[in-house]
Design a protein around this motif. Structure first.
Motif, PDB file in Angstrom:
ATOM      1  N   ALA A  59       0.835  -1.208   0.000  1.00  0.00           N
ATOM      2  CA  ALA A  59       0.000   0.000   0.000  1.00  0.00           C
ATOM      3  C   ALA A  59       0.871   1.260   0.000  1.00  0.00           C
ATOM      4  N   CYS A  60       1.992   1.206   0.703  1.00  0.00           N
ATOM      5  CA  CYS A  60       2.908   2.350   0.739  1.00  0.00           C
ATOM      6  C   CYS A  60       3.530   2.586  -0.633  1.00  0.00           C
ATOM      7  N   ARG A  61       3.880   1.500  -1.321  1.00  0.00           N
ATOM      8  CA  ARG A  61       4.424   1.630  -2.678  1.00  0.00           C
ATOM      9  C   ARG A  61       3.397   2.300  -3.596  1.00  0.00           C
ATOM     10  N   ALA A  62       2.151   1.850  -3.488  1.00  0.00           N
ATOM     11  CA  ALA A  62       1.088   2.380  -4.344  1.00  0.00           C
ATOM     12  C   ALA A  62       0.808   3.859  -4.049  1.00  0.00           C
ATOM     13  N   ALA A  63       1.021   4.289  -2.809  1.00  0.00           N
ATOM     14  CA  ALA A  63       0.743   5.674  -2.430  1.00  0.00           C
ATOM     15  C   ALA A  63       1.970   6.569  -2.556  1.00  0.00           C
ATOM     16  N   SER A  64       3.035   6.038  -3.159  1.00  0.00           N
ATOM     17  CA  SER A  64       4.276   6.802  -3.300  1.00  0.00           C
ATOM     18  C   SER A  64       4.572   7.090  -4.760  1.00  0.00           C
ATOM     19  N   ASN A  65       5.396   8.091  -4.978  1.00  0.00           N
ATOM     20  CA  ASN A  65       5.863   8.430  -6.305  1.00  0.00           C
ATOM     21  C   ASN A  65       6.610   7.228  -6.873  1.00  0.00           C
ATOM     22  N   PRO A  66       6.389   6.845  -8.132  1.00  0.00           N
ATOM     23  CA  PRO A  66       7.055   5.668  -8.695  1.00  0.00           C
ATOM     24  C   PRO A  66       8.532   5.892  -9.024  1.00  0.00           C
ATOM     25  N   LEU A  67       9.037   7.105  -8.763  1.00  0.00           N
ATOM     26  CA  LEU A  67      10.430   7.415  -9.060  1.00  0.00           C
ATOM     27  C   LEU A  67      11.231   7.611  -7.777  1.00  0.00           C
ATOM     28  N   CYS A  68      12.498   7.286  -7.841  1.00  0.00           N
ATOM     29  CA  CYS A  68      13.416   7.481  -6.714  1.00  0.00           C
ATOM     30  C   CYS A  68      13.423   8.951  -6.325  1.00  0.00           C
ATOM     31  N   ILE A  69      13.254   9.215  -5.061  1.00  0.00           N
ATOM     32  CA  ILE A  69      13.201  10.584  -4.557  1.00  0.00           C
ATOM     33  C   ILE A  69      14.554  11.288  -4.672  1.00  0.00           C
ATOM     34  N   ILE A  70      15.633  10.516  -4.817  1.00  0.00           N
ATOM     35  CA  ILE A  70      16.976  11.087  -4.908  1.00  0.00           C
ATOM     36  C   ILE A  70      17.406  11.311  -6.357  1.00  0.00           C
ATOM     37  N   CYS A  71      17.365  10.269  -7.195  1.00  0.00           N
ATOM     38  CA  CYS A  71      17.938  10.379  -8.546  1.00  0.00           C
ATOM     39  C   CYS A  71      16.905  10.407  -9.666  1.00  0.00           C
ATOM     40  N   GLY A  72      15.648  10.087  -9.376  1.00  0.00           N
ATOM     41  CA  GLY A  72      14.616  10.118 -10.394  1.00  0.00           C
ATOM     42  C   GLY A  72      14.458   8.838 -11.204  1.00  0.00           C
ATOM     43  N   SER A  73      15.284   7.815 -10.922  1.00  0.00           N
ATOM     44  CA  SER A  73      15.122   6.516 -11.586  1.00  0.00           C
ATOM     45  C   SER A  73      13.861   5.837 -11.061  1.00  0.00           C
ATOM     46  N   LEU A  74      13.474   4.739 -11.696  1.00  0.00           N
ATOM     47  CA  LEU A  74      12.315   4.000 -11.200  1.00  0.00           C
ATOM     48  C   LEU A  74      12.538   3.504  -9.772  1.00  0.00           C
ATOM     49  N   MET A  75      11.515   3.653  -8.936  1.00  0.00           N
ATOM     50  CA  MET A  75      11.578   3.186  -7.563  1.00  0.00           C
ATOM     51  C   MET A  75      11.619   1.657  -7.556  1.00  0.00           C
ATOM     52  N   VAL A  76      12.501   1.097  -6.740  1.00  0.00           N
ATOM     53  CA  VAL A  76      12.613  -0.345  -6.586  1.00  0.00           C
ATOM     54  C   VAL A  76      12.128  -0.760  -5.202  1.00  0.00           C
ATOM     55  N   THR A  77      12.363   0.085  -4.212  1.00  0.00           N
ATOM     56  CA  THR A  77      12.008  -0.254  -2.841  1.00  0.00           C
ATOM     57  C   THR A  77      11.576   0.996  -2.088  1.00  0.00           C
TER      58      THR A  77
END
Length: 185
Positions: A59-77
């Motif tokens: 649920a946290c993943r779904a409610a979060s931006n799909p991109l890394c907050i630091i570098c902008g790459s796709l979020m993995v975790t």
């Protein structure tokens, strides 16, 4: 074992998710300072929260931006950092800060450093949900090798990973050194 219903607030990028979970009653204590310094309490707190945090990760993943907050790459975790306000015995709760990252070690290090800074600010500001007394400002870090939370020490350079002793720190160094960076550097 006696339990008590506690509110959990997962602060994600796009929304705050709230849940109620029963946790062991003995974790709710008015003595915030003693609980932060008691290794046994910290270990029990971490063991009690681990399954709750894991349960809500999707649920946290779904409610979060799909991109890394630091570098902008796709979020993995997502990093899930709990802050305890269990010392507020009239209304105990736990805030879990959610930070999506790409999985690169350097992004994780930078994000954890930012989370530590945010935690310090939340504790000292004393606004809304944030008590003026220092209740939830200590991040519980398990040993990167064995997962033990009791008696761990932070990396002296980056301050965001922990080890239960020199042996485990040395074992992890070849992996950790690639991402280990001082907050100043």
């Amino acid at each position: 074992m006696a339990t008590y219903p506690v509110r959990f607030e997962f602060h994600c990028d796009n929304e705050t998710l709230e849940f109620i979970h029963n946790i062991p009653r003995h974790l709710i204590t008015a003595d915030a300072q003693a609980s932060r310094e008691d290794a046994g309490y910290i270990d029990q707190f971490a063991r009690s929260l681990r399954p709750i945090i894991k349960e809500h990760e999707p649920a946290c993943r779904a409610a979060s931006n799909p991109l890394c907050i630091i570098c902008g790459s796709l979020m993995v975790t997502v990093l899930q950092t709990p802050m305890s306000w269990l010392h507020k015995v009239e209304d105990p709760f736990v805030v879990v800060l959610i930070s999506g990252i790409c999985g690169k070690g350097e992004c994780e290090i930078k994000m954890r450093q930012e989370v530590q800074e945010t935690m310090g600010e939340l504790v000292t500001m004393g606004q809304s949900h944030r008590p003026s007394e220092s209740g939830g400002g200590k991040e519980v870090l398990p040993c990167r090798i064995c997962g033990k939370t009791e008696g761990t020490m932070r990396c002296g350079r980056c301050k965001v990973v922990a080890y239960c002793g020199k042996e485990h720190q040395k074992r992890d160094w070849n992996t950790h050194k690639r991402a280990c960076v001082s907050k100043e550097g």
